[in-house]
Design a protein around this motif. Structure first.
Motif, PDB file in Angstrom:
ATOM      1  N   ASP A  53       0.824  -1.207   0.000  1.00  0.00           N
ATOM      2  CA  ASP A  53       0.000   0.000   0.000  1.00  0.00           C
ATOM      3  C   ASP A  53       0.859   1.259   0.000  1.00  0.00           C
ATOM      4  N   THR A  54       2.083   1.166   0.475  1.00  0.00           N
ATOM      5  CA  THR A  54       2.997   2.311   0.469  1.00  0.00           C
ATOM      6  C   THR A  54       3.921   2.296  -0.747  1.00  0.00           C
ATOM      7  N   ARG A  55       3.599   1.392  -1.706  1.00  0.00           N
ATOM      8  CA  ARG A  55       4.312   1.291  -2.986  1.00  0.00           C
ATOM      9  C   ARG A  55       5.727   0.718  -2.847  1.00  0.00           C
ATOM     10  N   ARG A  56       5.991   0.014  -1.778  1.00  0.00           N
ATOM     11  CA  ARG A  56       7.246  -0.719  -1.696  1.00  0.00           C
ATOM     12  C   ARG A  56       7.118  -1.957  -2.568  1.00  0.00           C
ATOM     13  N   THR A  57       8.139  -2.235  -3.348  1.00  0.00           N
ATOM     14  CA  THR A  57       8.074  -3.336  -4.303  1.00  0.00           C
ATOM     15  C   THR A  57       9.123  -4.403  -4.007  1.00  0.00           C
ATOM     16  N   THR A  58       8.785  -5.632  -4.358  1.00  0.00           N
ATOM     17  CA  THR A  58       9.744  -6.728  -4.300  1.00  0.00           C
ATOM     18  C   THR A  58       9.584  -7.556  -5.567  1.00  0.00           C
ATOM     19  N   TYR A  59      10.664  -8.218  -5.956  1.00  0.00           N
ATOM     20  CA  TYR A  59      10.690  -8.977  -7.201  1.00  0.00           C
ATOM     21  C   TYR A  59      11.378 -10.317  -7.006  1.00  0.00           C
ATOM     22  N   ALA A  60      10.918 -11.296  -7.779  1.00  0.00           N
ATOM     23  CA  ALA A  60      11.635 -12.553  -7.849  1.00  0.00           C
ATOM     24  C   ALA A  60      12.953 -12.320  -8.578  1.00  0.00           C
ATOM     25  N   ARG A  61      13.935 -13.106  -8.235  1.00  0.00           N
ATOM     26  CA  ARG A  61      15.259 -12.928  -8.838  1.00  0.00           C
ATOM     27  C   ARG A  61      15.194 -13.080 -10.355  1.00  0.00           C
ATOM     28  N   SER A  62      14.307 -13.921 -10.832  1.00  0.00           N
ATOM     29  CA  SER A  62      14.234 -14.204 -12.265  1.00  0.00           C
ATOM     30  C   SER A  62      13.780 -13.006 -13.094  1.00  0.00           C
ATOM     31  N   VAL A  63      13.130 -12.026 -12.465  1.00  0.00           N
ATOM     32  CA  VAL A  63      12.611 -10.887 -13.228  1.00  0.00           C
ATOM     33  C   VAL A  63      13.211  -9.558 -12.774  1.00  0.00           C
ATOM     34  N   MET A  64      14.007  -9.585 -11.720  1.00  0.00           N
ATOM     35  CA  MET A  64      14.560  -8.350 -11.171  1.00  0.00           C
ATOM     36  C   MET A  64      15.392  -7.618 -12.219  1.00  0.00           C
ATOM     37  N   GLY A  65      15.143  -6.312 -12.322  1.00  0.00           N
ATOM     38  CA  GLY A  65      15.876  -5.505 -13.287  1.00  0.00           C
ATOM     39  C   GLY A  65      15.234  -5.460 -14.663  1.00  0.00           C
ATOM     40  N   ARG A  66      14.251  -6.326 -14.898  1.00  0.00           N
ATOM     41  CA  ARG A  66      13.573  -6.355 -16.201  1.00  0.00           C
ATOM     42  C   ARG A  66      12.099  -5.985 -16.082  1.00  0.00           C
ATOM     43  N   PHE A  67      11.472  -6.355 -14.988  1.00  0.00           N
ATOM     44  CA  PHE A  67      10.046  -6.107 -14.791  1.00  0.00           C
ATOM     45  C   PHE A  67       9.864  -5.005 -13.742  1.00  0.00           C
ATOM     46  N   THR A  68       8.795  -4.214 -13.906  1.00  0.00           N
ATOM     47  CA  THR A  68       8.457  -3.180 -12.939  1.00  0.00           C
ATOM     48  C   THR A  68       6.971  -3.252 -12.624  1.00  0.00           C
ATOM     49  N   ILE A  69       6.655  -3.367 -11.336  1.00  0.00           N
ATOM     50  CA  ILE A  69       5.260  -3.373 -10.904  1.00  0.00           C
ATOM     51  C   ILE A  69       4.899  -1.974 -10.426  1.00  0.00           C
ATOM     52  N   SER A  70       3.675  -1.554 -10.722  1.00  0.00           N
ATOM     53  CA  SER A  70       3.199  -0.251 -10.272  1.00  0.00           C
ATOM     54  C   SER A  70       1.693  -0.338 -10.065  1.00  0.00           C
ATOM     55  N   ARG A  71       1.137   0.706  -9.469  1.00  0.00           N
ATOM     56  CA  ARG A  71      -0.304   0.680  -9.212  1.00  0.00           C
ATOM     57  C   ARG A  71      -0.883   2.077  -9.368  1.00  0.00           C
ATOM     58  N   ASP A  72      -2.170   2.114  -9.721  1.00  0.00           N
ATOM     59  CA  ASP A  72      -2.934   3.343  -9.791  1.00  0.00           C
ATOM     60  C   ASP A  72      -4.190   3.105  -8.953  1.00  0.00           C
ATOM     61  N   ASN A  73      -4.174   3.593  -7.728  1.00  0.00           N
ATOM     62  CA  ASN A  73      -5.292   3.324  -6.819  1.00  0.00           C
ATOM     63  C   ASN A  73      -6.585   3.993  -7.279  1.00  0.00           C
ATOM     64  N   ALA A  74      -6.474   5.108  -7.975  1.00  0.00           N
ATOM     65  CA  ALA A  74      -7.672   5.786  -8.470  1.00  0.00           C
ATOM     66  C   ALA A  74      -8.409   4.922  -9.492  1.00  0.00           C
ATOM     67  N   LYS A  75      -7.663   4.030 -10.145  1.00  0.00           N
ATOM     68  CA  LYS A  75      -8.262   3.153 -11.163  1.00  0.00           C
ATOM     69  C   LYS A  75      -8.365   1.707 -10.691  1.00  0.00           C
ATOM     70  N   ASN A  76      -8.018   1.449  -9.428  1.00  0.00           N
ATOM     71  CA  ASN A  76      -8.016   0.064  -8.920  1.00  0.00           C
ATOM     72  C   ASN A  76      -7.254  -0.865  -9.860  1.00  0.00           C
ATOM     73  N   THR A  77      -6.107  -0.412 -10.296  1.00  0.00           N
ATOM     74  CA  THR A  77      -5.348  -1.141 -11.310  1.00  0.00           C
ATOM     75  C   THR A  77      -3.894  -1.320 -10.874  1.00  0.00           C
ATOM     76  N   VAL A  78      -3.371  -2.506 -11.151  1.00  0.00           N
ATOM     77  CA  VAL A  78      -1.956  -2.770 -10.966  1.00  0.00           C
ATOM     78  C   VAL A  78      -1.367  -3.135 -12.324  1.00  0.00           C
ATOM     79  N   TYR A  79      -0.151  -2.689 -12.570  1.00  0.00           N
ATOM     80  CA  TYR A  79       0.506  -2.886 -13.857  1.00  0.00           C
ATOM     81  C   TYR A  79       1.778  -3.717 -13.675  1.00  0.00           C
ATOM     82  N   LEU A  80       2.190  -4.337 -14.781  1.00  0.00           N
ATOM     83  CA  LEU A  80       3.475  -5.007 -14.816  1.00  0.00           C
ATOM     84  C   LEU A  80       4.130  -4.661 -16.146  1.00  0.00           C
TER      85      LEU A  80
END
Length: 114
Positions: A53-80
């Protein structure tokens, strides 16, 4: 119960990019940790990224540095955002709260192939 709809998958060449979206009908979406998972053929579903909820992110080692997760709470949406895709990223991608409290959606197929 919350409904989850993933989208944005497709066929992409190695090295390419895709952006996945997950829209959730959840009243308290902004308070929850949300995660992306994937399941490749013949393999178990695996956690690849999450965002609190505070936008802290964690990643699996297999995708770290290549994938980025984000969210837009106004749209109830999470992105990858997925960059530098590899054939081993081929899978059905899902989102869910963490811990999982939502029914699983249909997922979105990502195929990385030349």
């Amino acid at each position: 119960q919350a409904q989850v709809v993933e989208s944005g998958g497709g066929l992409v060449q190695p090295g390419g990019s895709l952006r996945l979206s997950c829209v959730v009908s959840e009243r308290i979406f902004s308070r929850l940790t949300v995660a992306w998972y994937r399941q490749a053929p013949g393999k178990q579903r695996e956690l690849i990224a999450d965002i609190t909820d505070t936008r802290r992110t964690t990643y699996a080692r297999s995708v770290m540095g290549r994938f980025t997760i984000s969210r837009d709470n106004a749209k109830n949406t999470v992105y990858l955002q997925m960059n530098s895709l590899k054939p081993e990223d081929t899978a059905v991608y899902y989102c869910n709260s963490r811990p999982n409290t939502w029914a699983w959606g249909q997922g979105t197929q990502v195929t990385v192939s030349s």
